[in-house]
Design a protein around this motif. Structure first.
Motif, PDB file in Angstrom:
ATOM      1  N   ARG A 146       0.836  -1.204   0.000  1.00  0.00           N
ATOM      2  CA  ARG A 146       0.000   0.000   0.000  1.00  0.00           C
ATOM      3  C   ARG A 146       0.871   1.253   0.000  1.00  0.00           C
ATOM      4  O   ARG A 146       0.591   2.212  -0.719  1.00  0.00           O
ATOM      5  N   ASP A 147       1.928   1.248   0.798  1.00  0.00           N
ATOM      6  CA  ASP A 147       2.847   2.392   0.832  1.00  0.00           C
ATOM      7  C   ASP A 147       3.465   2.638  -0.537  1.00  0.00           C
ATOM      8  O   ASP A 147       3.572   3.771  -0.985  1.00  0.00           O
ATOM      9  N   ALA A 148       3.855   1.549  -1.201  1.00  0.00           N
ATOM     10  CA  ALA A 148       4.460   1.677  -2.533  1.00  0.00           C
ATOM     11  C   ALA A 148       3.458   2.236  -3.527  1.00  0.00           C
ATOM     12  O   ALA A 148       3.800   3.091  -4.351  1.00  0.00           O
ATOM     13  N   GLU A 149       2.213   1.802  -3.433  1.00  0.00           N
ATOM     14  CA  GLU A 149       1.175   2.319  -4.325  1.00  0.00           C
ATOM     15  C   GLU A 149       0.901   3.792  -4.057  1.00  0.00           C
ATOM     16  O   GLU A 149       0.672   4.561  -4.987  1.00  0.00           O
ATOM     17  N   GLU A 150       0.926   4.187  -2.786  1.00  0.00           N
ATOM     18  CA  GLU A 150       0.712   5.596  -2.434  1.00  0.00           C
ATOM     19  C   GLU A 150       1.797   6.478  -3.015  1.00  0.00           C
ATOM     20  O   GLU A 150       1.549   7.620  -3.382  1.00  0.00           O
ATOM     21  N   THR A 151       2.990   5.957  -3.116  1.00  0.00           N
ATOM     22  CA  THR A 151       4.134   6.719  -3.653  1.00  0.00           C
ATOM     23  C   THR A 151       3.881   7.101  -5.120  1.00  0.00           C
ATOM     24  O   THR A 151       4.289   8.157  -5.561  1.00  0.00           O
ATOM     25  N   PHE A 152       3.165   6.233  -5.850  1.00  0.00           N
ATOM     26  CA  PHE A 152       2.966   6.454  -7.267  1.00  0.00           C
ATOM     27  C   PHE A 152       1.689   7.235  -7.590  1.00  0.00           C
ATOM     28  O   PHE A 152       1.437   7.542  -8.741  1.00  0.00           O
ATOM     29  N   ARG A 153       0.897   7.557  -6.591  1.00  0.00           N
ATOM     30  CA  ARG A 153      -0.333   8.325  -6.852  1.00  0.00           C
ATOM     31  C   ARG A 153      -0.001   9.800  -7.026  1.00  0.00           C
ATOM     32  O   ARG A 153       0.809  10.347  -6.286  1.00  0.00           O
ATOM     33  N   PRO A 154      -0.664  10.429  -8.005  1.00  0.00           N
ATOM     34  CA  PRO A 154      -0.402  11.871  -8.226  1.00  0.00           C
ATOM     35  C   PRO A 154      -1.008  12.748  -7.154  1.00  0.00           C
ATOM     36  O   PRO A 154      -1.836  12.431  -6.427  1.00  0.00           O
TER      37      PRO A 154
END
Length: 75
Positions: A67-75
């Motif tokens: 989830r943290d990794a996905e949050e990093t890629f959100r604009p």
């Protein structure tokens, strides 16, 4: 007197009823460390419960890292 059978349920309830901001990973890792300190408990039932909780916590850590990794890629 403490009802020993209710202790695991109370601990689990407290672990899952929380609010936080930011990554949950550091919190989960500290909880895992605390649980690991109980792995040598004299009671087999405690050791089994702790092992199950550690496994759940490890799964949560992996999920939260994703989830943290996905949050990093959100604009």
């Amino acid at each position: 007197m403490i009802d020993v059978k209710s202790v695991p349920a109370a601990i689990s309830a407290n672990r899952y009823a929380r609010r936080y901001t930011g990554s949950l990973v550091p919190i989960l890792e500290k909880e895992k460390e605390a649980l690991e300190s109980l792995l040598n408990n004299e009671k087999l039932s405690v050791r089994r419960w702790v092992a199950d909780e550690i496994e759940r916590t490890e799964q949560e850590i992996a999920s939260e890292k994703q989830r943290d990794a996905e949050e990093t890629f959100r604009p």
